[in-house]
Write an enzyme that holds these catalytic residues in place. Structure first.
Site, PDB file in Angstrom:
ATOM      1  N   ASN A 169       0.876  -1.170   0.000  1.00 20.89           N
ATOM      2  CA  ASN A 169       0.000   0.000   0.000  1.00 20.89           C
ATOM      3  C   ASN A 169       0.916   1.224   0.000  1.00 20.89           C
ATOM      4  OD1 ASN A 169      -1.764   2.077   0.554  1.00 20.89           O
ATOM      5  ND2 ASN A 169      -2.224   1.422   2.656  1.00 20.89           N
ATOM      6  N   TRP A 170       1.065   1.817  -1.167  1.00 19.05           N
ATOM      7  CA  TRP A 170       1.999   2.947  -1.293  1.00 19.05           C
ATOM      8  C   TRP A 170       1.492   4.189  -0.560  1.00 19.05           C
ATOM      9  CZ3 TRP A 170       3.834   3.268  -7.141  1.00 19.05           C
ATOM     10  CH2 TRP A 170       4.546   2.107  -7.452  1.00 19.05           C
ATOM     11  N   LYS A 171       0.215   4.228  -0.243  1.00 19.35           N
ATOM     12  CA  LYS A 171      -0.408   5.435   0.323  1.00 19.35           C
ATOM     13  C   LYS A 171      -0.136   6.611  -0.622  1.00 19.35           C
ATOM     14  CE  LYS A 171      -0.085   3.332   4.804  1.00 19.35           C
ATOM     15  NZ  LYS A 171      -0.083   3.478   6.246  1.00 19.35           N
ATOM     16  N   HIS A 183      -9.508   1.408   4.752  1.00 19.73           N
ATOM     17  CA  HIS A 183      -8.246   1.574   5.471  1.00 19.73           C
ATOM     18  C   HIS A 183      -8.471   2.531   6.648  1.00 19.73           C
ATOM     19  CE1 HIS A 183      -4.169   2.801   6.419  1.00 19.73           C
ATOM     20  NE2 HIS A 183      -3.779   1.687   5.836  1.00 19.73           N
ATOM     21  N   GLU A 204      -6.856   4.932   7.723  1.00 22.86           N
ATOM     22  CA  GLU A 204      -6.653   6.357   7.395  1.00 22.86           C
ATOM     23  C   GLU A 204      -7.887   6.926   6.704  1.00 22.86           C
ATOM     24  OE1 GLU A 204      -2.886   5.774   5.406  1.00 22.86           O
ATOM     25  OE2 GLU A 204      -2.059   5.162   7.337  1.00 22.86           O
ATOM     26  N   GLU A 217      -5.657  -4.629  10.573  1.00 24.71           N
ATOM     27  CA  GLU A 217      -4.605  -3.634  10.770  1.00 24.71           C
ATOM     28  C   GLU A 217      -4.872  -2.853  12.054  1.00 24.71           C
ATOM     29  OE1 GLU A 217      -2.546  -2.594   6.808  1.00 24.71           O
ATOM     30  OE2 GLU A 217      -4.235  -1.264   7.057  1.00 24.71           O
ATOM     31  N   GLY A 250       2.390   2.342  10.683  1.00 31.58           N
ATOM     32  CA  GLY A 250       3.368   3.408  10.512  1.00 31.58           C
ATOM     33  C   GLY A 250       4.067   3.809  11.798  1.00 31.58           C
ATOM     34  N   SER A 295       3.222  -2.069  10.307  1.00 32.47           N
ATOM     35  CA  SER A 295       4.665  -2.178  10.518  1.00 32.47           C
ATOM     36  C   SER A 295       5.223  -3.561  10.194  1.00 32.47           C
ATOM     37  CB  SER A 295       5.031  -1.734  11.943  1.00 32.47           C
ATOM     38  OG  SER A 295       4.649  -0.380  12.141  1.00 32.47           O
ATOM     39  N   GLY A 339       2.681  -1.108   4.254  1.00 32.38           N
ATOM     40  CA  GLY A 339       2.772   0.297   3.879  1.00 32.38           C
ATOM     41  C   GLY A 339       4.205   0.710   3.601  1.00 32.38           C
ATOM     42  N   GLY A 340       4.833   1.342   4.584  1.00 33.09           N
ATOM     43  CA  GLY A 340       6.169   1.916   4.413  1.00 33.09           C
ATOM     44  C   GLY A 340       7.179   0.977   3.763  1.00 33.09           C
TER      45      GLY A 340
HETATM   46  P1  PGA Z   1       2.725   0.339   7.605  1.00 32.43           P
HETATM   47  O1  PGA Z   1       1.273   0.574   6.973  1.00 32.43           O
HETATM   48  O2  PGA Z   1       3.232  -0.978   7.041  1.00 32.43           O
HETATM   49  O3  PGA Z   1       3.544   1.522   7.130  1.00 32.43           O
HETATM   50  O4  PGA Z   1       2.551   0.288   9.069  1.00 32.43           O
HETATM   51  C1  PGA Z   1       0.386  -0.494   6.784  1.00 32.43           C
HETATM   52  C2  PGA Z   1      -0.903   0.012   6.192  1.00 32.43           C
HETATM   53  O5  PGA Z   1      -1.350   1.102   6.578  1.00 32.43           O
HETATM   54  O6  PGA Z   1      -1.509  -0.661   5.340  1.00 32.43           O
END
Ligand code: PGA
Length: 246
Positions: free
Chosen positions: A9-11, A95, A97, A166, A172, A210, A231-232
């Protein structure tokens, strides 16, 4: 037998040049392997780029959100059918967010999952509790409430979805749920899915929050964890490929 699915997930990250390099490195580094699937969910403007770079490879791509509406006066929104035109296999919906920063409700998330499936996309439905909810002992109540909205809306189509657990406190933050904490919630989600529809017992359940190369193996080794939403660590080809191989 359930396989393993790892989704990046590049966000809201990337740019044409960076993406070219990342997508090329992923394509060069990933070989089709039975029971293992890799995908990246990119910002809308780059769906064409993912399609161009990954078509014919063993890597799928998808969107990070879709509208619950099919078409019309919804300025700034993107429909699932539009994403499907760019070859997407997946669409992340709900998600945390989106839920916390953009006010998406359980009902809206469920409607997005329905819209994704109607357009031929596989929705990756995210659920997860905040730290405050976990500390209040409300984890089960929260994730089941979030899941139940989608279960009710999808009915017999539930088995075509993917669910990602999640925990918001792990996203993050570098703070990962322990394999035991994650497995406990995954077991609960699996039980709820199979109680709703026996065909949904094998819905892929991804863990997100994470995930890194050095914790992926322990997480993915849990009986009800079928891969990850990353994500990251999905922004670096080597790290992401190492997670996918874990
Ligand atoms: P993260 O994000 O791996 O940077 O914690 C995961 C996500 O939000 O899907």
């Amino acid at each position: 037998m359930r396989g393993k699915l790892v989704v990046g997930n590049w966000k809201m990250n990337g740019g044409l040049r960076q993406n070219d390099a990342l997508l090329a490195d992923l394509r060069a580094g990933w070989m089709a392997s039975p029971g293992r699937e890799l995908a990246v969910c990119v910002p809308y403007p780059y769906l064409w780029q993912a399609q161009a770079a990954l078509s014919g490879s063993a890597i799928a791509w998808g969107a990070q959100n879709v509208s619950e509406h099919a078409a019309g006066a919804f300025t700034g929104e993107v429909s699932a059918a539009m994403a499907a035109e760019f070859g997407c296999r997946y669409a992340v919906v709900g998600h945390s967010e989106r839920r916390t920063l953009f006010g998406e409700t359980d009902a809206a998330v469920a409607a997005k999952a329905v819209a994704a499936l109607a357009a031929g996309l596989t929705p990756i439905v995210c659920v997860g509790e905040t730290l405050r909810e976990r500390e209040a002992g409300a984890t089960e109540t929260v994730v089941l409430r979030q899941l139940d909205a989608v279960v009710a809306a999808l009915g017999p189509r539930l088995s075509a979805a993917v669910v990602a657990y999640e925990p918001v406190w792990a996203i993050g933050t570098g703070r990962t749920a322990s394999p035991a904490q994650a497995q406990d919630v995954h077991r609960l989600l699996r039980a709820r899915l199979s109680a709703a529809d026996v065909a949904a017992a094998d819905v892929p359940l991804l863990y997100g929050g994470s995930v890194k190369a050095d914790n992926a193996k322990a997480l993915f080794g849990c009986p009800d964890i079928d891969g990850g939403l990353v994500g990251g660590a999905s922004l670096k080809a080597d790290e992401f490929l190492a997670i996918a191989r874990a």
